[in-house]
Design an enzyme around this catalytic site. Structure first.
Site, mmCIF file in Angstrom:
data_model
loop_
_atom_site.group_PDB
_atom_site.id
_atom_site.type_symbol
_atom_site.label_atom_id
_atom_site.label_comp_id
_atom_site.label_asym_id
_atom_site.label_seq_id
_atom_site.Cartn_x
_atom_site.Cartn_y
_atom_site.Cartn_z
ATOM 1 N N CYS B 174 0.806 -1.225 0.000
ATOM 2 C CA CYS B 174 0.000 0.000 0.000
ATOM 3 C C CYS B 174 0.836 1.271 0.000
ATOM 4 O O CYS B 174 0.291 2.374 0.026
ATOM 5 C CB CYS B 174 -0.983 -0.043 1.159
ATOM 6 S SG CYS B 174 -1.986 -1.543 1.079
ATOM 7 N N HIS B 312 -2.774 8.308 5.714
ATOM 8 C CA HIS B 312 -2.936 6.993 5.088
ATOM 9 C C HIS B 312 -4.165 6.291 5.656
ATOM 10 O O HIS B 312 -4.798 5.502 4.943
ATOM 11 C CB HIS B 312 -1.691 6.139 5.327
ATOM 12 C CG HIS B 312 -1.789 4.769 4.729
ATOM 13 N ND1 HIS B 312 -1.714 4.549 3.368
ATOM 14 C CD2 HIS B 312 -1.988 3.550 5.291
ATOM 15 C CE1 HIS B 312 -1.854 3.261 3.126
ATOM 16 N NE2 HIS B 312 -2.022 2.625 4.264
ATOM 17 N N HIS B 349 -10.075 1.866 0.247
ATOM 18 C CA HIS B 349 -8.617 1.732 0.191
ATOM 19 C C HIS B 349 -8.198 1.100 -1.132
ATOM 20 O O HIS B 349 -8.574 -0.027 -1.431
ATOM 21 C CB HIS B 349 -8.152 0.892 1.382
ATOM 22 C CG HIS B 349 -6.668 0.757 1.488
ATOM 23 N ND1 HIS B 349 -5.786 1.572 0.800
ATOM 24 C CD2 HIS B 349 -5.901 -0.103 2.209
ATOM 25 C CE1 HIS B 349 -4.548 1.203 1.095
ATOM 26 N NE2 HIS B 349 -4.590 0.197 1.936
#
Lengths: 126, 421
Positions: B174, B312, B349
């Site tokens: 990620c 994030h 996400h």
């Protein structure tokens, strides 16, 4: 807070014919060949499959033909992977098997057409 | 290291919009992309919500079945080598090039490089391997490898666009596309390239997302309006999304010479690793804390100068807590109170794509003049004490923005963007 628009669904695609996105005349020729075995109909499908796989960058403007003398790589812009894709496509469509050696021996549209004819006719129940 | 780096083009295919105007409107208005979602026709799967891309159908392993908006012309010879997320990337790329006023011819000559990030296509890999195994590996999709392994984006886009500069892919889960953007900054600062194209993309399907379910990383909340709620006490995991983001960055003199519109300047980046756990964040956010400090040092700015932080925070209990602690250490303890938000409350996400997507959001915030809020945040976790986490987007135009990303293995990357002078 609201959704932006309806979602894409369903997640699992329905089973589609490999020719689903081909012109209706090609799908009709395919159906006729399966029913009657008319070789002219088979040729129609093979030529349509060749043109469908031809790289766009190699297509001359307005050109929609693949004459027998056209060389698949030198004239029509195919690479070896695109040729393999044609072969696998035709194998799936007509339930035949074409070996690498056989594939390597084909250089022109006419040779491919003749080769598929022979293979498919041999595989058809007598 | 004096060369300036400008963002001159953006392309978005996301759950909250398929162009910059739609994405900007969604961010300003707090419009989310979450819907009830059936990943694989199995009612026993406990994951009920996702954030899909609209107007694309790429749920078949055969490119013949795919559809995408008609304004994008994908030639067959390119299409056959793409993964489903490659279709998103291609369209975002076309968008970004048009946005930057660039043509294919501008990409030739070696001055332009391409850094990409995705996890590859587990869906295509799965299908292709099953097909090849069943035929003793004698036949199968000849494009099976290049359309499925990690790297599929850079293989395909470099070949299609004739890009002859630096081309590679980044794999840090990620944080991947944030690494791609960080190293793109370096390519320009070091004088190796005058233009870099950064691409992040992922698929939304069972093969890419559902392996996160046994890790307990996905939300099991069935309500699209609350399943993704970063920093909230009731958060229970992330909501998956797919799509693509393309960012075009150019060395300042090139951008000025061609009178390019400049969204934002990238003035620094930093990275640091937790060195702690393969799958979860350091409990204090140690790596992220250090990454932010390195980015601030690189950009030669202080914490109190930062107006906005795009966090994030994915809405997982452990990750959001670690980031909140890292943010407190860097900002609150320095007496700084920037607006902080996680736009994943709107988008879900996007895994490898997340960092580039959110850097793109930061550029839009600077250029369009708004500060994104924290959608769905109602009761901030106590670990967020002292952090400025507004619920609604604000109309303030940030001058300095910090963008955070974290990936598996504790990789942490931060970028700093500035309003162009």
């Amino acid at each position: 807070m609201s959704e932006t628009s309806p979602p894409q669904h369903p997640p699992s695609p329905p089973a589609r014919s490999p020719l689903a996105k081909f012109p209706s005349a090609v799908r009709a020729a395919h159906d006729r060949f399966l029913n009657s075995g008319d070789i002219a109909d088979l040729d129609t499908v093979v030529i349509a499959v060749v043109l469908d796989h031809q790289p766009t960058h190699a297509k001359k403007s307005g050109e929609i033909t693949a004459p027998d003398t056209a060389r698949l790589i030198a004239d029509l812009g195919f690479d070896s992977l695109a040729l393999a894709e044609i072969v696998f496509f035709l194998e799936d469509l007509y339930k035949v098997t074409i070996t690498n050696e056989e594939l390597m021996s084909i250089t022109t549209v006419g040779e491919l057409r003749a080769f598929v004819r022979a293979k498919v006719i041999a595989a058809r129940p007598a | 290291m004096s060369r300036e780096v400008f963002i001159t083009g953006l392309g978005f295919i996301t759950s909250i919009g398929n162009d910059t105007a739609a994405v900007t409107a969604s961010l300003r208005e707090g419009r989310h992309g979450m819907v009830p979602w059936d990943y694989c026709g199995n009612p026993n799967v406990p994951i009920k919500v996702a954030a899909p891309v609209r107007d694309f159908v790429v749920d078949s392993p055969s490119w013949r079945d795919w559809t995408w908006p008609a304004r994008y012309d994908i030639p067959r010879e390119t299409l056959r080598g793409l993964a489903p997320h490659g279709v998103y990337a291609f369209c975002a790329m076309e968008q970004a090039l048009a946005d930057a006023g660039l043509t294919h011819a501008d990409l030739a000559g070696g001055g332009t490089g391409l850094f990409c990030a995705s996890a590859g296509s587990a869906f295509m890999l799965h299908h292709n391997l099953a097909q090849a195994r069943a035929s003793n590996f004698e036949r199968g999709n000849p494009m099976g490898v290049v359309s499925s392994i990690a790297g599929t984006l850079n293989f395909n886009l470099a070949a299609h666009y004739g890009i002859t500069g630096a081309v590679t892919g980044f794999v840090s889960a990620c944080a991947s596309s944030s690494h791609a953007l960080g190293y793109a900054i370096d390519e320009i600062r070091l004088g190796r390239q005058e233009r870099m194209i950064v691409v992040g993309a992922e698929e939304l399907n069972a093969d890419t997302l559902l392996p996160f379910a046994p890790m307990r990383a996905l939300s099991t909340n069935p309500d699209p309006a609350t399943a993704s709620r970063p920093f909230d006490t009731a958060r229970d995991g992330f909501v998956g999304t797919g799509g693509a983001t393309v960012i075009i960055v150019e060395e300042a003199s090139l951008a000025r010479k061609r009178s390019a519109r400049v969204y934002a300047e990238l003035i620094g980046w930093g990275q640091a690793s937790d060195g702690h756990s393969v799958a979860t964040s350091h409990p204090d956010g140690a790596g992220l804390r250090e990454a932010m400090r390195r980015a601030l040092r690189d950009a030669e700015v202080t914490p109190e100068q930062i107006d906005y932080v795009n966090a994030h925070a994915t809405s997982t209990p452990i990750g959001d807590r670690a980031e909140a602690l890292a943010l407190r250490a860097v900002f609150t303890e320095a007496g700084a109170h920037p607006v902080i938000s996680s736009t994943k409350g709107l988008t879900g996400h996007g895994l490898s794509m997340a960092g580039a997507m959110e850097a793109g959001f930061c550029a839009l915030a600077i250029h369009e003049g708004f500060t994104p809020g924290n959608a769905h945040l109602h009761t901030p976790d106590p670990t967020c004490e002292g952090l400025n986490l507004p619920h609604q987007s604000e109309s303030a135009r940030p001058a300095l923005v910090l963008n955070n990303s974290s990936g598996f293995g504790g990789s942490n990357v931060c970028h700093i963007l500035r309003r162009p002078c």
